[in-house]
Write a protein that holds these residues in place. Sequence first.
Motif, PDB file in Angstrom:
ATOM      1  N   ILE A  14       0.194  -9.793   0.562  1.00  0.00           N
ATOM      2  CA  ILE A  14      -0.995 -10.645   0.436  1.00  0.00           C
ATOM      3  C   ILE A  14      -1.611 -10.891   1.812  1.00  0.00           C
ATOM      4  N   ALA A  15      -0.757 -11.131   2.805  1.00  0.00           N
ATOM      5  CA  ALA A  15      -1.263 -11.354   4.165  1.00  0.00           C
ATOM      6  C   ALA A  15      -1.968 -10.110   4.693  1.00  0.00           C
ATOM      7  N   PHE A  20      -6.684  -7.182   6.573  1.00  0.00           N
ATOM      8  CA  PHE A  20      -7.546  -5.997   6.514  1.00  0.00           C
ATOM      9  C   PHE A  20      -8.837  -6.244   5.735  1.00  0.00           C
ATOM     10  N   GLU A  21      -8.998  -7.469   5.256  1.00  0.00           N
ATOM     11  CA  GLU A  21     -10.181  -7.891   4.513  1.00  0.00           C
ATOM     12  C   GLU A  21     -10.447  -7.016   3.292  1.00  0.00           C
ATOM     13  N   ILE A  22      -9.377  -6.644   2.580  1.00  0.00           N
ATOM     14  CA  ILE A  22      -9.527  -5.870   1.351  1.00  0.00           C
ATOM     15  C   ILE A  22      -9.135  -6.709   0.139  1.00  0.00           C
ATOM     16  N   ALA A  23      -8.908  -7.997   0.366  1.00  0.00           N
ATOM     17  CA  ALA A  23      -8.560  -8.891  -0.734  1.00  0.00           C
ATOM     18  C   ALA A  23      -9.769  -9.079  -1.645  1.00  0.00           C
ATOM     19  N   ILE A  24      -9.500  -9.185  -2.928  1.00  0.00           N
ATOM     20  CA  ILE A  24     -10.557  -9.386  -3.913  1.00  0.00           C
ATOM     21  C   ILE A  24     -11.065 -10.821  -3.778  1.00  0.00           C
ATOM     22  N   ALA A  25     -12.378 -10.983  -3.762  1.00  0.00           N
ATOM     23  CA  ALA A  25     -12.978 -12.309  -3.577  1.00  0.00           C
ATOM     24  C   ALA A  25     -12.537 -13.265  -4.679  1.00  0.00           C
ATOM     25  N   PHE A  29      -5.742 -11.880  -3.218  1.00  0.00           N
ATOM     26  CA  PHE A  29      -4.917 -10.704  -2.968  1.00  0.00           C
ATOM     27  C   PHE A  29      -5.730  -9.466  -3.313  1.00  0.00           C
ATOM     28  N   GLY A  30      -5.170  -8.314  -2.930  1.00  0.00           N
ATOM     29  CA  GLY A  30      -5.917  -7.075  -3.118  1.00  0.00           C
ATOM     30  C   GLY A  30      -5.038  -5.920  -3.532  1.00  0.00           C
ATOM     31  N   PRO A  31      -5.443  -4.708  -3.191  1.00  0.00           N
ATOM     32  CA  PRO A  31      -4.755  -3.515  -3.676  1.00  0.00           C
ATOM     33  C   PRO A  31      -3.325  -3.345  -3.146  1.00  0.00           C
TER      34      PRO A  31
END
Length: 100
Positions: A14-15, A20-25, A29-31
């Motif tokens: 998650i961090a 990397f600023e790829i977290a879903i708004a 968290f992201g991919p």
Amino acid sequence: MFTLFCLFFSLFAIALDNVFEIAIANIGFGPLYILYVLAVFLPSLSATVRRLHDVGKSGWTLLILFIPIVGALWVFIQLVKNGIMEENQYGPCPKSPSVN
């Protein structure tokens, strides 16, 4: 230890998603986290079933999680209580001194 490992690396994923600023708004968290969860799903399911076997319950009792709130609470209690110290239908106790 397995649960602690999973918690640590999920927080790390998650961090990284946020760094990397790829977290879903609006989710946080992201991919990377999603890939980690997919990679760890079967091993964590296996560890949970093994833990239920340690307390003398079938792995099918994990389906009780579909009962809202009460099911999760019951499974949590089963996972944190001490296992049966003698051999049960699922095999010998892993903490028993005779198993080495």
